[in-house]
Every structure is written in structure tokens, then in C-alpha cells.
Design an enzyme around this catalytic site. Structure first.
Site, short mmCIF file in Angstrom:
data_model
loop_
_atom_site.label_atom_id
_atom_site.label_comp_id
_atom_site.label_asym_id
_atom_site.label_seq_id
_atom_site.Cartn_x
_atom_site.Cartn_y
_atom_site.Cartn_z
N ASP A 13 -58.04 -78.88 -53.97
CA ASP A 13 -57.64 -77.56 -53.53
C ASP A 13 -57.09 -77.71 -52.10
OD1 ASP A 13 -57.51 -74.65 -53.48
OD2 ASP A 13 -59.29 -74.73 -52.21
N ASP A 15 -56.52 -74.64 -49.40
CA ASP A 15 -57.01 -73.73 -48.36
C ASP A 15 -58.53 -73.80 -48.21
OD1 ASP A 15 -54.37 -72.82 -47.96
OD2 ASP A 15 -54.57 -71.44 -49.64
N ASP A 189 -63.47 -75.61 -52.11
CA ASP A 189 -64.41 -74.83 -51.30
C ASP A 189 -64.85 -73.54 -51.99
OD1 ASP A 189 -62.87 -72.19 -49.83
OD2 ASP A 189 -61.63 -73.66 -50.85
#
Length: 228
Positions: A13, A15, A189
Site C-alpha cells: 500500500d 499512503d 496500514d
């Protein structure tokens, strides 16, 4: 059992995983600075969408229509120039050595590296090379066949929540592979990425939000902190 000779992939991922910020949200803020959108109206709506993303209620189609409005009223050249300055001035300075080292570690292991993000491809395409990542799976923006400009819609399946699994499987099939015959790792995250984390061989909660941290601890998943 998958052997060491099995094709291996490390999916990341973007961001708050590889960068300590949301590139989509900050691109919107950047367009405010450029004077492309009304600052008060945009900021309020952008904050609402970001809150929805964090609590898992975001309508990705509604968000993309909103997020691409500035792109739809500017020339292609103006948009590309602004994006180049944004990546140089906003994104590049926040990339941390720990994130670069993690990607490099997988490259040295011979893994194929893929950036898999719910941020659209316009914003993220020039970010992937900053990490030495060749392959990008992002939200593809719909192009008007007559004008060549963005319509405000999404082309195909958005790489968001369950859509990330679908897009990764589609990407692997295009190479004659599937999840069953590959070794896969995914770093994220966000609780929004739980479907893909559950689908890979090795899920890694990376700078995880509170909801993902609880699940990672319950399931004994590896937890990595890149930004402390």
C-alpha cells in the site's frame, strides 16, 4: 506447500504505509494552494471524505467524482506540470530511508514489487518510481473517448477494499499466475485493506491504524513501524 522457486511478490500500500501521509488528500490540498478550487468548500468536503475513509464508510465512486473536479477543468499540460511540482515539493521530501530499505530488501530477495493503492493513478503514477517500483495497481480514471479528458468516473474495478483483491488477481492472471501458485506478502496500514491482507501468504500490518493493529495482534501478524 510453496517452494523457494515459486514466483514471489511483495505488494505495498502507499499512503501511511510507504509514506507518512495521504497522497490523495494532500494533492487536494495542493490544488487549493494553486487556486484551482474554492478553499472553504473543498476543505470541508475533503475532510468529510477522509473521515469516511478512515472509518470504512467511503463511497469510492462519489469520492473520485469529487477528487477529479479540478483535473476536469484544467488542461492536460497544466495538470501534469502541477503534478510534477507536487511530487517534487510534497511527496519526495517525506520519503523515509526505512521505507526505501524495506522495498530494497524485497528487491534483493528477488520479489516482484507492486504498489497497490486506492489513490488514483494520476496522483500515484510518478510516486512509484521514487521507490524503484515498476508495477502500479491504482484506481484507474475513466477517460472521455471524444475529449481525452477525465469524466469523473472510474474505469474498471477500483483498487479499494475487496477491489484490491480483485485487481491483484486480475494483474496476476494477466501474467499467467494466480494467488495459489505464488508467494505473496502485503504491507498495509489500513483496516480498509483487510481483504487483501487476508488473501496473501504473509500479511504485514505496517504503521497500522488502531483497528488493524488489534486484528494483527489477535492473529499474530507481523507489525512493522516505519515512521517512529
Amino acid at each position: 506447500m510453496k517452494s523457494q522457486s515459486t514466483p514471489s511478490f511483495a505488494f505495498f500500500d502507499l499512503d501511511h504505509t510507504l509514506i507518512p501521509m495521504d497522497s490523495d488528500f494532500s494533492w487536494g490540498t495542493y490544488t487549493v494552494m494553486l487556486g484551482w478550487v474554492d478553499p472553504d468548500q473543498f476543505a470541508s468536503r475533503n475532510d468529510q471524505f477522509y473521515s469516511q475513509y478512515k472509518n470504512g464508510t467511503l463511497d469510492i465512486h462519489e469520492y473520485i467524482e469529487f477528487a477529479t473536479r479540478a483535473l476536469r477543468i484544467r488542461s492536460r499540460e497544466e495538470c501534469l506540470n502541477a503534478r510534477s511540482a507536487y511530487v517534487s515539493d510534497v511527496i519526495a521530501p517525506v520519503i523515509m530511508p526505512a521505507a526505501l530499505s524495506l522495498v530494497k530488501k524485497h528487491q534483493e530477495l528477488g520479489d516482484t514489487i507492486v504498489l497497490v493503492t486506492a489513490t488514483n493513478e494520476f496522483v500515484t503514477r510518478p510516486i512509484a518510481p521514487l521507490f524503484g517500483i515498476e508495477h502500479l495497481i491504482a484506481v484507474d480514471l475513466e477517460i472521455d473517448a471524444n475529449t481525452g479528458g477525465y469524466t469523473g468516473g472510474i474505469s474498471g474495478v477500483p483498487s479499494f477494499r475487496e477491489g484490491k483483491v480483485a485487481r491483484v488477481e486480475q494483474w496476476l492472471r494477466s501474467r499467467g499466475l494466480d494467488m495459489a501458485i505464488t508467494r505473496t506478502t502485503f504491507y498495509s496500514d489500513s483496516i480498509n485493506d483487510l481483504p487483501l491482507l487476508e488473501a496473501v501468504d504473509k500479511p504485514v500490518a505496517t504503521n497500522p491504524d488502531d483497528a488493524l493493529r488489534r486484528i494483527a495482534q489477535e492473529r499474530n501478524w507481523e507489525i512493522v513501524e516505519l515512521f517512529r
